[in-house]
Motif scaffolding. Structure first.
Motif, PDB file in Angstrom:
ATOM      1  N   PHE A 129       0.783  -1.210   0.001  1.00  0.00           N
ATOM      2  CA  PHE A 129       0.092   0.111  -0.026  1.00  0.00           C
ATOM      3  C   PHE A 129       0.931   1.216  -0.039  1.00  0.00           C
ATOM      4  N   GLU A 130       1.934   1.242   1.011  1.00  0.00           N
ATOM      5  CA  GLU A 130       2.644   2.547   1.016  1.00  0.00           C
ATOM      6  C   GLU A 130       3.539   2.668  -0.065  1.00  0.00           C
ATOM      7  N   GLU A 131       3.899   1.535  -1.115  1.00  0.00           N
ATOM      8  CA  GLU A 131       4.686   1.752  -2.344  1.00  0.00           C
ATOM      9  C   GLU A 131       4.037   2.463  -3.221  1.00  0.00           C
ATOM     10  N   GLN A 132       2.452   2.215  -3.102  1.00  0.00           N
ATOM     11  CA  GLN A 132       1.351   2.661  -4.145  1.00  0.00           C
ATOM     12  C   GLN A 132       0.904   4.126  -3.756  1.00  0.00           C
ATOM     13  N   TYR A 133       1.083   4.311  -2.515  1.00  0.00           N
ATOM     14  CA  TYR A 133       0.666   5.597  -1.909  1.00  0.00           C
ATOM     15  C   TYR A 133       1.817   6.151  -1.021  1.00  0.00           C
ATOM     16  N   PRO A 134       2.752   6.679  -1.612  1.00  0.00           N
ATOM     17  CA  PRO A 134       3.990   6.979  -0.742  1.00  0.00           C
ATOM     18  C   PRO A 134       3.758   8.164   0.060  1.00  0.00           C
ATOM     19  N   ASN A 135       2.683   8.815   0.115  1.00  0.00           N
ATOM     20  CA  ASN A 135       2.396  10.026   1.068  1.00  0.00           C
ATOM     21  C   ASN A 135       1.827   9.857   2.281  1.00  0.00           C
ATOM     22  N   ILE A 136       1.104   8.489   2.283  1.00  0.00           N
ATOM     23  CA  ILE A 136       0.504   7.793   3.415  1.00  0.00           C
ATOM     24  C   ILE A 136       1.385   6.889   4.259  1.00  0.00           C
TER      25      ILE A 136
END
Length: 434
Positions: free
Chosen positions: A68-75
């Motif tokens: 998930f964090e790879e896809q949404y690096p701002n979260i």
């Protein structure tokens, strides 16, 4: 404290705290009804996410969060977990203090309590945009609706079924149950018990489980409780149900004393009964407990009360929900969507949380033989699947436990059916009116 991407086993919250959840919510987490919620890809966000489980599930969550964090690096997502009882003790403490995690793995039995007290975010504004709905059948989405608000999304489903043990049946020389009425099932159990000569029994008294009563009531078109939380059955209905089990308690089923001696195992996964009515996702646990030499179980539909009735339904084995007080509702909804719908989630979790409810997650899951069997079973009962009943009333877990305890007393012969009915209705009156 929360530790990024390393879920930890926290200390259980102090037990026995009397908590009043009403009025603990509020805040500004809800989306504007006039705007379509969107995620700002540049806003740096930290979310707290909590679940119940063990080290195995924690490792799976960590892998999914990494993806998930790879896809949404701002979260950034911080995770924590506890065993099931401690998990809900901590949630109640947090609810009283206004500090629920942003995203929570949720159990169906608590959904009404937390929803009606305004503790969970209404996800309706996020459906169809941030939270994909195409992979989720409408009857699955409807499971998480309380008072017209979608306050949780199912991660996975299960259904009520009948497990049988082919190895034990071969040992006693009895064919598998071929389906039929509840009376046919009792007759089949009797045949197995006779052939088992005191060492193997056909099954357990099915009238000790409230779910079997529910199946029979739904065959008449009546859920156990109405949308308003009122009982939808009479003392006469319950008496007739418990009377069905008399022959089973008189020698057909495994004795109650034997069940007490083998706890925490049931008669089925102790290898003493040839059948068990329960939720279909219990299969893997049964095989593990039965141990070496057991490689398969049979899974068929429960006995029929009335031909053509929509007496079965898909139940969420767990759900994902968002705190009403989250400061980042769009990011929290994005995480919920990923946990439920993403192929990465399906591939990593597999059936650890149950059979994935999302078609995209299910397609990506690598199903082992028992999981494939559950998938095939749920497809086979499509004609018997009706709408899920209303979300369980507050205190349903207490009533379910009371039903089980009374069933045990009936098994010991220490209570009459009439007294059992009176006890249950008295308990139900207390629970509903507390």
């Amino acid at each position: 404290m929360f530790s990024k991407k390393r879920a930890f086993m926290a200390t259980a919250a102090a037990a026995g705290a009397a908590l009043v959840l009403a009025g603990c919510a509020g805040g500004s987490g809800s989306a504007s009804p006039d705007a379509t919620p969107t995620l700002d890809p540049d806003e740096k966000v930290t979310l707290n996410m909590s679940f119940w489980g063990n080290d195995v599930r924690a490792d799976l969550y960590n892998q999914v969060i990494d993806a998930f964090e790879e896809q949404y690096p701002n979260i950034t997502v911080n995770t924590s977990f506890l065993d099931f009882p401690s998990y809900w003790e901590k949630r109640q403490t947090e609810a009283a203090g206004g500090g629920l995690p942003d995203v929570m793995q949720f159990d169906y039995s608590y959904l009404r309590q937390y929803s009606e007290n305004g503790l969970l975010l209404d996800l309706n504004p996020y459906l169809g945009n941030i939270i994909e709905t195409d992979p989720l059948p409408q009857n699955i989405l409807d499971i998480g609706v309380v008072n017209d608000q979608t306050t949780a999304i199912p991660t996975s489903t299960n259904a009520w079924g009948l497990f049988t043990n082919p190895k034990l049946l071969e040992t006693v020389g009895v064919d598998d149950f071929e389906g039929g009425t509840w009376e046919d099932y009792t007759d089949w159990m009797s045949e197995v018990t006779d052939a088992g000569a005191g060492s193997i029994y056909g099954g357990t008294d099915y009238t000790g489980r409230i779910q079997n009563f529910e199946v029979q009531q739904r065959a008449k078109g009546e859920d156990l409780f109405t949308e308003d939380g009122e009982p939808n059955f009479t003392e006469k209905d319950l008496k007739a149900f418990w009377e069905q089990g008399q022959d089973i308690r008189d020698g057909i089923g495994i004795p109650q004393q034997t069940l007490e001696e083998i706890k925490p195992l049931s008669g089925f996964d102790a290898g003493k009964t040839a059948s068990e009515l329960t939720w279909d996702n219990f299969g893997a646990g049964y095989l593990a407990n039965l141990g070496e030499g057991y490689t398969e179980l049979n899974l068929v539909a429960p006995p029929i009360t009335e031909e053509g009735a929509k007496d079965l339904y898909l139940k969420p084995s767990m759900l994902e929900a968002v705190s009403a007080k989250t400061k980042h509702p769009e990011a929290a909804a994005t995480l919920v969507n990923f946990l439920i719908n993403s192929p990465e989630s399906g591939e990593i979790f597999g059936t650890n949380r149950g059979l994935p409810a999302s078609e995209t997650a299910l397609e990506a899951a690598n199903l082992d033989p028992i999981a494939q069997q559950i998938k095939d079973y749920e497809a086979s009962i499509t004609d018997r699947l009706g709408d899920a009943p209303p979300v369980p009333i507050n205190g349903y877990g207490t009533l379910e436990q009371k039903f089980l305890e009374i069933g045990q007393e009936l098994g010991y012969g220490t209570i009459s059916v009439d007294d059992a009915v009176s006890q249950f209705f008295s308990e139900m009156d207390t629970v509903i009116n507390q």
